[in-house]
Structures are given as C-alpha cells and as structure tokens.
Write an enzyme that holds these catalytic residues in place. Structure first.
Site: not given
Length: 382
Positions: A70, A72, A102, A136
C-alpha cells in the site's frame, strides 16, 4: 544492483495520507512500465471516497508470484518531527519520513529486487505481479478487496502472494507472518426505564443488565489457542451511559467489545454467541456486529520455506513463523490464494520520526531477490 534508496525517497516525498495519493502510484507505475509490466489502473469510489489502486503483471504463465503493498500512509500527527516528515532526509545512513517503514520501504525494496531479477532473466516460466492499493490505512472498502475481485474476474489470481508489511520485530528477518487472528467489533445497547435513584422500584436500570452481559462475555475461556495461534480474547473497549448527574438512573447503557479470534472460530458463529449471551439477560437489546476480518493460516509450504531460506542466506537469521499482531490486507488475499507477510523492522511504524536504515533496505531487497530466484528455480525443476 538496483538501488531502492532513491525510489523510497521519491515515494516518501509524495504525502499520500489516506485517501490522497499525491503522485505515489504514478512513480511506481512509471518504474514498472519501463520494466515491461502491463499496468491496470483500478480506481474505486466517488468523491472523497475515491481510492487509487493498480495491478501490474509481467508474463502470463505459472507460477504467478504477486507482491502486495500500500502506498497510503497515516498522518504525520501533531507531535514534532526532527525533520519534515515528507522530506525523506538521510541522516547517519537512516532514511526518515512517513511511510519509510510502513510500507513504502517494502515496496521500494521489492521493485528493486524485480529490477535486478529481470536484468538477469527477462524470460522465465511464470509471472510476477504487483497489487498496490491506496486504502490499507483507511476503511479498506475501495482498495484490496475490490482489486482482488477484479483480479479474479480477469484471471489474475496468483499462486502465492507476499505482503510487504513491516513484520520484523527486532532485526530484519526475525518474524514472518503466516496468518492473522480475526477481528470482530460489537456495540451492545441495553434499554431500561429512566428514574430517580431513590426510587429504583419505579425504574429499570440498564447498567446492571449490561454489567451482567459483559461478565457473561468476558468470563468464559473461548479456547486455549493452538500450535499457531494464542487464545482468543474478548475485550471491553467502552462503556457509556451519557449520564452527567448522580441521582438519575439512565434510560440506556451501551458497551463496545472487540474479539480477536483464532482459526478455531469464525465471525458468524461468534456473532451468534454474542446475541445469545445478550438476550439471555436483555431480550430486546440492540446488537451491532462488524467483522473486519476472519482468522486465516497459510500452512508452511514451498513458498514460505523459500522465504525462510532467503532470509537465512542474506541475513543469517532464522525467522519465527508468527500469527500475532493486528490485521492487514492479507486477510482479504487469504480468501483467494496462499499468502505470507514479510518486511522491515516495524518499531517506528506510525510513530514520530518513522525511519529505516539504508542497510536494512538493501538487505530486504536482497532477500526479496533471493525469494524470487528460488521460487522460479523451484518451478523449473518441478
């Protein structure tokens, strides 16, 4: 060797806080298009709920190995960062920025690994693909779920999917996620009769009934866990009556619970159990249950073994196979194919000064390259 550092910096400099993309996916698509990937843009939703996603595939044979990630990120928060959270500064060989860990770092490492693999072996029996979402960290409605539906409709479901979440705990490679617990949230509202505390016989206190319900939900042992999962857990997360005075019995009482459950249960059965426990005490109480994900387990097979071997080869670490932690998009992917999660050390994810070391980023790319090579080598000998 392809360098993931510059790509990660470019991605961090796109402030793609859910649901905004800020150009992050265009950066990736341009890189993959140069490699010969076929790109499928898959936006879903309208207006403020519109989410950008894409699927990219190289080759059309099997085995089909997919990387899911992801672009985002969560907001930078209100605490002060040492540097601009979207500047991707490198200080003492550490890259700082929202999404570094992340999980833009994982995406950059995998793209770099694919670039190295294809530079050595542009023709191979099988296919590589990317499932990239921008939802996500958000509600997860217009992201991976809908992309998977599209993939199934267009014959793009992979044989194995690797999700690049930051699963490592202390050092790169110490943990691989091969499953996740399911998660269920329930809101329970009990109605009573409002009245004066000095005249309880003229009222019906809903708090007392709610306390009995919560005891009946939290006291039983749901299970003792198993080889791969810890015991399931019922946790009360909120109790609210909206009462601002001391001499009033309220008309309603509401509680919220969360159940993190292992693969000995499913969401539908737990929903029924909650309803039974509640209505034994308060027949007409309101119960609203949302199942955000079912428990799943990927039994260790060739792909997971190849991942373990790659980690040991590159980093000399023996990974622990684990199912703990929260949920991820792997819960959706598990309904279609075998899936595992492996990525960077997650100690700074969602924190101020989120970061990844340049060394770990390069090591992760080497692990991913080793996995790709091993999986396609295995298929050539099968």
């Amino acid at each position: 060797m392809s360098d993931p550092v510059s790509l990660l910096q470019e991605l961090i400099r796109c402030p793609s806080v859910t649901p905004e993309d800020a150009g992050a996916q265009d950066v990736l698509k341009a890189r993959l298009k140069k490699l010969g990937f076929e790109i499928f843009d898959l936006p879903y939703g309208e207006g403020q709920d519109r989410i950008l996603n894409f699927f990219a595939r190289y080759g059309n044979g099997h085995p089909h190995f997919c990387f899911a990630g992801h672009t985002d990120v969560v907001p930078e928060g209100k605490s002060h960062w040492d540097n601009d959270p979207f500047s991707a500064e490198i200080i003492d060989d550490v890259i700082y920025g929202r999404g570094a860990c992340d999980m833009k770092g994982g995406i950059a490492a995998f793209v770099s690994a694919v670039e190295d693999f294809l530079s050595q072996k542009s023709k191979f029996a099988g296919s590589l693909s990317f499932l990239i979402t921008g939802d996500e960290e958000g509600p997860g409605i217009n992201g991976t779920v809908k992309v998977l539906e599209w993939m199934q409709a267009h014959n793009h479901i992979p044989d194995f999917c690797l999700v690049g979440e930051p699963t490592s705990a202390q050092v790169l490679g110490d943990v691989i996620k091969i499953g996740r617990r399911g998660s269920l949230n329930a809101v329970i509202e009990v109605e009573g009769t409002q009245g004066h505390v000095a005249y309880p016989h003229l009222a019906d206190n809903p708090i007392h009934k709610l306390m009995t319900i919560l005891t009946s939900l939290t006291q039983p042992i749901l299970d003792n866990g198993n080889e791969w999962f810890q015991p399931s857990s019922v946790q009360v997360t909120s109790i609210d009556v909206g009462n601002t005075v001391t001499n009033l019995i309220p008309a309603t009482a509401t509680a919220c619970i969360n159940i993190r459950f292992n693969n000995l249960h499913n969401g539908t059965a737990l929903k029924g159990w909650i309803a039974t426990q509640c209505r034994r005490v308060a027949e007409h109480c309101k119960i609203d249950v949302a199942i955000s994900g079912e428990a799943f387990l990927t039994e260790p097979a060739n792909e997971v073994r190849a991942l373990c071997e790659a980690i040991h080869t590159v980093n000399e670490v023996k990974p622990r196979l684990d199912t703990g932690g929260g949920t991820s998009d792997a819960r959706f992917i598990s309904q279609y194919c075998a899936v595992a999660e492996f990525g960077l050390v997650g100690q700074t994810m969602h924190k101020v000064n989120e970061s990844v070391s340049v060394h770990d980023l390069h090591q992760l790319s080497k692990v991913y390259l080793n996995v790709i090579e091993n999986l396609f080598e295995q298929s050539s000998h099968s």
